[in-house]
Write a protein that holds these residues in place. Structure first.
Motif, mmCIF file in Angstrom:
data_model
loop_
_atom_site.group_PDB
_atom_site.id
_atom_site.type_symbol
_atom_site.label_atom_id
_atom_site.label_comp_id
_atom_site.label_asym_id
_atom_site.label_seq_id
_atom_site.Cartn_x
_atom_site.Cartn_y
_atom_site.Cartn_z
ATOM 1 N N TRP A 66 51.274 84.154 95.011
ATOM 2 C CA TRP A 66 49.848 83.820 94.927
ATOM 3 C C TRP A 66 49.134 84.742 93.953
ATOM 4 O O TRP A 66 48.164 84.345 93.297
ATOM 5 N N GLY A 67 49.611 85.974 93.839
ATOM 6 C CA GLY A 67 49.016 86.891 92.878
ATOM 7 C C GLY A 67 49.144 86.392 91.455
ATOM 8 O O GLY A 67 48.275 86.650 90.616
ATOM 9 N N THR B 143 45.948 85.725 89.212
ATOM 10 C CA THR B 143 45.900 86.381 87.908
ATOM 11 C C THR B 143 45.787 85.362 86.784
ATOM 12 O O THR B 143 45.048 85.568 85.808
ATOM 13 N N THR B 144 46.501 84.247 86.896
ATOM 14 C CA THR B 144 46.405 83.191 85.892
ATOM 15 C C THR B 144 44.993 82.621 85.840
ATOM 16 O O THR B 144 44.435 82.389 84.755
ATOM 17 N N ASN B 145 44.405 82.385 86.997
ATOM 18 C CA ASN B 145 43.039 81.868 87.019
ATOM 19 C C ASN B 145 42.033 82.909 86.535
ATOM 20 O O ASN B 145 41.016 82.554 85.934
ATOM 21 N N TRP C 153 46.407 75.879 102.321
ATOM 22 C CA TRP C 153 45.548 74.711 102.529
ATOM 23 C C TRP C 153 44.522 74.594 101.406
ATOM 24 O O TRP C 153 44.204 73.497 100.948
ATOM 25 N N GLU C 154 44.037 75.740 100.934
ATOM 26 C CA GLU C 154 43.015 75.755 99.884
ATOM 27 C C GLU C 154 43.582 75.402 98.510
ATOM 28 O O GLU C 154 42.929 74.709 97.721
ATOM 29 N N SER C 155 44.758 75.883 98.184
ATOM 30 C CA SER C 155 45.191 75.871 96.779
ATOM 31 C C SER C 155 46.575 75.313 96.505
ATOM 32 O O SER C 155 46.932 75.128 95.350
ATOM 33 N N GLY D 236 47.418 73.825 92.823
ATOM 34 C CA GLY D 236 47.324 75.148 92.214
ATOM 35 C C GLY D 236 48.448 75.513 91.267
ATOM 36 O O GLY D 236 48.330 76.484 90.526
ATOM 37 N N PHE D 237 49.552 74.747 91.265
ATOM 38 C CA PHE D 237 50.744 75.193 90.542
ATOM 39 C C PHE D 237 50.960 74.470 89.217
ATOM 40 O O PHE D 237 52.010 74.588 88.614
#
Length: 386
Positions: free
Chosen positions: A187-188, A192-194, A313-315, A319-320
């Motif tokens: 998740w880091g 970090t990407t975002n 649940w959020e991402s 997200g990927f």
């Protein structure tokens, strides 16, 4: 003694960890009363943590593990909290003695914690004491993700990776850092990407050890490396994604069992260390039982099974997919990562890819498993933007 941060403001407070003894007594009682399942019907870990290994880890927890040692280590590093958008953010802040050290924010993932980084803090902040050069020094900011460890738990939805990235930008601004870099895995890596996509003032470059490079449009022709990543993702989906499906769809439900049973919480995490580390099937060949339990304790003591799962649940569902990054980016691909990202896909979404290296050993928990190699990767990458 490491120097304390001179950047403490009225909105940032020192944090001293002191778990009440009553919580440790309760933990021991629950461990003693563990109701064990039947043993697995296979001779390996393919059905989950084998009963013999599960009982051995819990026995170590009961008879040999010392939480106060871990508590003292964290207090000795320098812990702080600050409230951002209504949520208390817990973070380690360790400043280098070297005058021109580069500030860096480092982000863990699940089922990790700030514990993952404890072996690299010394070499990164004080390189001259660990075989390095003064010009490679970093000031470190290592936050606990919201809902993880001793950070606060967001009281409402909306705290996905994009939101956390904006909070990290505010944290670094609040600490007075006018120029800094960022690093993350799991998740880091997404946070970090975002953060890199947001590109707040002062962010000079990022480094990730799980590059988010999957194109939204895959096409139908793949190189050998691209096909290998897709194969790894298919294997993950078939054999390794049960936890993520549960956490990304019903995080509250899974929280009840994990919040009530420390043995259950430990095995929910222990199995991922077995699967995702470069350990030849034996997590204890790479990490000591105490190290694994230190990480588990940050979930148990903070009762964060459900709140940490909510990030899925959020991402998790959107997200990927790769996002476009224009700032300098470095990537380290460790040998036994969940998937080995192909450089060809990285170059499609990272227009300023300054560093790429494929590391011969180490897995998903790179800083925890191979601290020396991990430190080398960060030094080599960020030398290019100092």
């Amino acid at each position: 003694m490491r120097p304390r941060s001179p950047f403490v403001t009225t909105s940032t407070q020192p944090f001293h960890l002191s778990i009440p003894e009553s919580q440790l007594v309760d933990l021991r009682r629950r461990l003693e009363l563990t109701r064990w399942p039947d043993p697995e019907t296979v001779g390996d870990w393919s059905q989950g943590v084998p009963l013999v290994q599960a009982k051995a880890l819990v026995e170590h927890w009961l008879t040999k593990y010392d939480w106060r040692r871990c508590e003292a280590m964290l207090n000795g590093l320098g812990q702080f909290t600050t409230e951002i958008d209504g949520v208390a953010i817990h973070f380690l802040h360790v400043r280098s003695k070297h005058e021109n050290a580069m500030p860096m924010i480092m982000t863990h993932g699940w089922p990790g914690s700030v514990i993952e980084f404890h072996k690299v803090i010394g070499p990164l902040t004080d390189p001259t004491a660990h075989g390095g050069k003064a010009e490679d020094a970093f000031h470190l900011v290592i936050p606990s993700l919201p809902g993880y460890g001793f950070s606060g738990k967001p009281p409402k939805a909306g705290w996905g990776v994009q939101k956390i990235a904006s909070v990290w930008a505010e944290l670094m601004s609040r600490l007075g850092y006018g120029r800094y870099v960022a690093q993350g895995g799991d998740w880091g890596s997404l946070v970090t990407t975002n953060l890199g996509a947001l590109r707040p003032e002062g962010l000079a470059a990022i480094h990730v050890n799980l590059p988010v490079v999957l194109p939204a449009d895959l096409g139908n022709k793949f190189s050998t490396e691209e096909a290998a990543m897709l194969g790894a993702l298919q294997h993950y989906d078939r054999w390794d994604s049960g936890y993520s499906k549960q956490q990304s769809t019903r995080p509250q439900t899974v929280g009840y069992g994990l919040a009530d049973s420390p043995s259950g919480q430990a095995m929910w995490i222990y199995e991922k260390f077995w699967k995702w580390m470069d350990c030849n099937g034996d997590p204890l060949s790479v990490l000591a039982a105490d190290e694994i339990l230190d990480n588990v304790m940050l979930y148990w003591l903070s009762n964060s099974a459900a709140s940490s799962a909510r990030l899925y649940w959020e991402s998790y569902h959107d997200g990927f997919i790769a996002v476009q990054l224009a700032l300098p980016v470095g990537c380290s691909i460790f040998a036994k990562e969940i998937y080995r990202a192909p450089r060809s896909w990285a170059e499609r979404c990272m227009s300023n890819l300054i560093y790429w290296n494929e590391v011969p050993k180490g897995g998903h928990f790179a800083a925890f498993e191979q601290p020396g190699l991990f430190v080398d990767e960060l030094r080599n990458c960020f030398r290019l933007v100092r």
